[in-house]
Design an enzyme around this catalytic site. Sequence first.
Site, mmCIF file in Angstrom:
data_model
loop_
_atom_site.group_PDB
_atom_site.id
_atom_site.type_symbol
_atom_site.label_atom_id
_atom_site.label_comp_id
_atom_site.label_asym_id
_atom_site.label_seq_id
_atom_site.Cartn_x
_atom_site.Cartn_y
_atom_site.Cartn_z
ATOM 1 N NE ARG A 121 2.456 -1.888 -9.155
ATOM 2 C CZ ARG A 121 1.989 -1.022 -8.648
ATOM 3 N NH1 ARG A 121 1.058 -0.250 -9.091
ATOM 4 N NH2 ARG A 121 2.672 -0.932 -7.202
ATOM 5 C CD GLU A 135 -7.432 8.093 -9.603
ATOM 6 O OE1 GLU A 135 -7.128 7.098 -8.741
ATOM 7 O OE2 GLU A 135 -7.183 8.154 -10.861
#
Length: 151
Positions: free
Chosen positions: A72, A109
């Site tokens: 992005r 994560e």
Amino acid sequence: MFAAENGLKGDPRLQAISEAIRVVPHFPKPGIMFQDITTLLLDHKAFKHTVDIFVDRYRDMDISVVAGVEARGFMFGPSIALAIGAKFVPLRKPRKLPGEVISEAYELEYGTDCLEMHVGAVQPGERALIIDDLIATGGTLSAAITLLDLV
């Protein structure tokens, strides 16, 4: 908070940007409210407002490099770089850049990943702006900073 701190409180561009971002509940897993910017890209005015806000903020800060984190960061970074007179440097996933690269691994994560940058893309003393879409754990941002500091 961001808007007030940055002189954007009441700026009608923020409302247009907010309205252009689709929220997808429970994606990619239950409990996540995913902010889908692909709908922002479909709205040329909201997309321009987004780029303009970055340009307004960074235009006079002597930025010579805009580094975009895959993927992005590639959507917004080149437009911002062009508008402020800086070069664009892609920070890519492993084995996506031809030629000699430097890499930096980082924790997510849910595992680990790595960013790569072309050797020589950034020179000592250049001032950089990093563009990415979000900060979850900060691992990607830390890896990007480390890569840019390795020059």
